[in-house]
Design an enzyme around this catalytic site. Structure first.
Site, mmCIF file in Angstrom:
data_model
loop_
_atom_site.group_PDB
_atom_site.id
_atom_site.type_symbol
_atom_site.label_atom_id
_atom_site.label_comp_id
_atom_site.label_asym_id
_atom_site.label_seq_id
_atom_site.Cartn_x
_atom_site.Cartn_y
_atom_site.Cartn_z
ATOM 1 N N GLU A 34 -6.341 -10.384 -1.492
ATOM 2 C CA GLU A 34 -7.185 -10.180 -0.298
ATOM 3 C C GLU A 34 -8.661 -10.105 -0.680
ATOM 4 O O GLU A 34 -9.416 -9.283 -0.166
ATOM 5 C CB GLU A 34 -6.756 -8.886 0.425
ATOM 6 N N GLU A 57 0.801 -1.232 0.000
ATOM 7 C CA GLU A 57 0.000 0.000 0.000
ATOM 8 C C GLU A 57 0.830 1.277 0.000
ATOM 9 O O GLU A 57 0.548 2.210 0.761
ATOM 10 C CB GLU A 57 -0.971 -0.026 1.184
HETATM 11 O O1 G3I Z 1 -3.800 -8.208 18.582
HETATM 12 C C1 G3I Z 1 -4.671 -7.277 19.237
HETATM 13 C C2 G3I Z 1 -5.203 -7.861 20.489
HETATM 14 O O2 G3I Z 1 -4.135 -8.079 21.385
HETATM 15 C C3 G3I Z 1 -6.230 -6.897 21.095
HETATM 16 O O3 G3I Z 1 -6.811 -7.481 22.213
HETATM 17 C C4 G3I Z 1 -7.324 -6.578 20.075
HETATM 18 C C5 G3I Z 1 -8.316 -5.547 20.604
HETATM 19 O O4 G3I Z 1 -8.921 -4.844 19.553
HETATM 20 O O5 G3I Z 1 -6.714 -6.054 18.924
HETATM 21 C C6 G3I Z 1 -5.827 -6.957 18.310
HETATM 22 O O6 G3I Z 1 -5.295 -6.360 17.169
HETATM 23 C C7 G3I Z 1 -6.155 -6.287 16.066
HETATM 24 C C8 G3I Z 1 -5.513 -7.062 14.914
HETATM 25 O O7 G3I Z 1 -6.257 -6.880 13.739
HETATM 26 C C9 G3I Z 1 -5.431 -8.562 15.220
HETATM 27 O O8 G3I Z 1 -6.697 -9.081 15.405
HETATM 28 C C10 G3I Z 1 -6.339 -4.835 15.689
HETATM 29 O O9 G3I Z 1 -7.073 -4.151 16.703
HETATM 30 C C11 G3I Z 1 -7.089 -4.749 14.382
HETATM 31 O O10 G3I Z 1 -7.188 -3.400 13.992
HETATM 32 C C12 G3I Z 1 -6.333 -5.538 13.333
HETATM 33 O O11 G3I Z 1 -7.013 -5.396 12.112
HETATM 34 C C13 G3I Z 1 -6.353 -5.931 10.984
HETATM 35 C C14 G3I Z 1 -6.012 -4.820 10.011
HETATM 36 O O12 G3I Z 1 -5.481 -5.352 8.822
HETATM 37 C C15 G3I Z 1 -5.007 -3.866 10.603
HETATM 38 O O13 G3I Z 1 -4.632 -2.921 9.695
HETATM 39 C C16 G3I Z 1 -7.311 -6.927 10.336
HETATM 40 O O14 G3I Z 1 -7.460 -8.043 11.189
HETATM 41 C C17 G3I Z 1 -6.745 -7.380 8.989
HETATM 42 O O15 G3I Z 1 -7.728 -8.148 8.304
HETATM 43 C C18 G3I Z 1 -6.408 -6.171 8.141
HETATM 44 O O16 G3I Z 1 -5.856 -6.604 6.931
HETATM 45 C C19 G3I Z 1 -5.444 -5.591 6.013
HETATM 46 C C20 G3I Z 1 -4.227 -6.126 5.296
HETATM 47 O O17 G3I Z 1 -3.232 -6.443 6.244
HETATM 48 C C21 G3I Z 1 -3.711 -5.113 4.280
HETATM 49 N N1 G3I Z 1 -4.746 -4.716 3.354
HETATM 50 C C22 G3I Z 1 -5.986 -4.239 3.978
HETATM 51 C C23 G3I Z 1 -6.536 -5.279 4.962
HETATM 52 C C24 G3I Z 1 -7.830 -4.778 5.577
HETATM 53 O O18 G3I Z 1 -7.628 -3.616 6.334
#
Ligand code: G3I
Length: 418
Positions: free
Chosen positions: A318, A210
């Site tokens: 994705e 990105e």
């Molecule tokens: O790991 C922590 C955990 O310890 C905590 O308790 C919890 C509370 O909210 O958060 C957890 O982290 C989360 C993480 O995913 C793991 O589950 C984050 O809050 C959450 O924001 C994060 O979101 C991910 C996101 O990328 C972050 O940018 C999504 O799962 C994931 O599907 C998403 O994937 C991205 C690709 O990497 C890049 N392209 C876009 C795509 C969608 O945004």
């Protein structure tokens, strides 16, 4: 047999039919597309480790069975991102446990492995960018001469995708900065360590994620700390380091919104420039976070036709198709905007529209099968998707195949019959 027993048997049979999960479904995506491309899913930590998290033990067991039954490729949804695999500075600062579990899971089920992702503006801890150089004054900060850059205000200090002032790497770091040399050294160490650890096992890496700007044509590269501190060659350097660490790995550039004609021009500008510099870049990743109102054969065919002009393999990295009313006006991938994009309930006749949209995009993948070398869905089922409210995947929250699944299988059968 009396009437009551018959009714009972019939209802047991009906219940059994209704609860046939996709793990037991006679058709599988990986078999249906075996002649065309590997088909995969992003898996989360619970699915890789077997440790229940958001899903209870029973549902998690089903989720894992589904992954094994349906997919022959996996991507770690989060656990190889810098924030998670290398949260603290230095050689002792790595947390390899979850990523190791992910790789072992994939290997033990003979699945191709994608590593996601090495260099990204998001989910990178603050220490990576920290140093002793005062940060530029936000509004007047000169930007390095790039292929083109966002205005500084588009991603200004404290306005990262996870909101202002967040400690721990999700917000944009605001403090004194590393020098170009320090940041390059950290990038090199990180890439050499992570890619080196999984050398020969992780066959494909999202090296840079990105880096393109959203918005109008004037800005090619996103305004990130990578760009500001290192300059536009941060992209070439990342590929060079990854290639040094594993010369056999397929290195890809991965971005979203490549259905948008403006963004795809930026991608082509960037990739041509990297190709001219002989940067070891081997595949284009098109994320394909789509919405059900616009996704289909025409949109995907147009995008793949343009991408194919670069002469590189294309990986659909994705894939998901948002069916929520709030998400029908864009193909962004920003998790901060996701809440709004998944509001408002589903569009009318969502199951059928989703089936039509998936059928169309898979028809386009098959048409471009000389270029399309991998297709990955971003999640295993609707319940664990990052945009669960938009019901964007082929399996529902109980792992039952949706009409979209059948539509996709039908496209494979139609291709086989041609
Ligand atoms: O790991 C922590 C955990 O310890 C905590 O308790 C919890 C509370 O909210 O958060 C957890 O982290 C989360 C993480 O995913 C793991 O589950 C984050 O809050 C959450 O924001 C994060 O979101 C991910 C996101 O990328 C972050 O940018 C999504 O799962 C994931 O599907 C998403 O994937 C991205 C690709 O990497 C890049 N392209 C876009 C795509 C969608 O945004």
């Amino acid at each position: 047999m009396n009437c009551r027993s018959r009714i009972h048997l019939l209802s047991v049979a009906l219940m059994a039919a209704a609860t046939v999960s996709a793990a037991e479904h006679p058709a599988s995506l990986k078999e249906a597309f075996a002649a065309h491309f590997p088909i995969g899913a992003a898996i989360n930590r619970s699915q890789a480790t077997g440790a229940p998290g958001r899903r209870n033990a029973e549902l998690l067991t089903q989720d894992i069975a589904l992954v094994k039954a349906q997919f022959n490729q996996v991507t770690a949804e989060n656990d190889m991102k810098w924030q998670l695999i290398h949260p603290r500075e230095g050689a002792e600062g790595y947390d390899f446990g979850p990523a190791d579990a992910f790789v072992n899971f994939a290997l033990s089920h003979r699945m191709e492995i994608v590593g996601h992702t090495l260099v990204w503006h998001s989910q990178t801890p603050n220490w990576v960018f920290a140093g002793t150089n005062p940060p530029p004054v936000a509004t007047n900060a000169p930007l390095p001469a790039a292929v083109g850059t966002n205005a500084v205000t588009t991603n200004g200090p404290g306005r990262g995708r996870f909101g202002p002032g967040l400690v721990g790497g999700f917000g944009r770091y605001n403090g004194p900065r590393a020098s170009r040399e320090e940041l390059l050294q950290r990038m090199r160490d990180h890439i050499h360590t992570v890619v080196g650890r999984y050398r020969g096992r992780v066959k494909v890496w999202d090296v840079v994620n990105e880096a393109l700007a959203d918005g109008g044509p004037e800005n090619v590269l996103r305004n990130s700390l990578w760009l500001e501190i290192i300059g536009p060659d941060f992209i070439a350097k990342a590929f060079q380091y990854a290639h040094e660490a594993d010369p056999e790995a397929i290195l890809r550039y991965n971005d979203y919104g490549l259905e948008n004609p403006v963004k795809i021009r930026k991608l082509i500008t960037l990739i041509r420039s990297l190709q001219e510099q002989k940067v070891p870049l081997h595949a284009i990743g098109t994320q394909a976070h789509l919405n059900v109102s616009t996704a289909g054969f025409e949109q995907m065919d147009r995008s793949l036709t343009e991408l194919a002009t670069l002469g590189l393999p294309i990986h659909v990295t994705e894939l998901d198709i948002n069916s929520a009313q709030g998400g029908q006006r864009g193909t962004g991938a920003d998790v901060a905007a996701n809440a709004a994009a998944t509001q408002g309930g589903l569009v009318s006749d969502a199951d059928q529209k989703l089936a039509d949209a998936y059928a169309g995009v898979f028809r386009a993948f098959l048409k471009h099968q000389d270029s399309v070398r991998m297709v990955t869905l971003w999640g295993v089922n609707d319940a664990v998707s990052w945009r669960a409210n938009g019901r964007p995947l082929l399996f529902d929250g109980e792992n039952r195949p949706k009409p979209a699944f059948d539509a996709v299988i039908r496209e494979a059968a139609a291709a086989a019959a041609r």
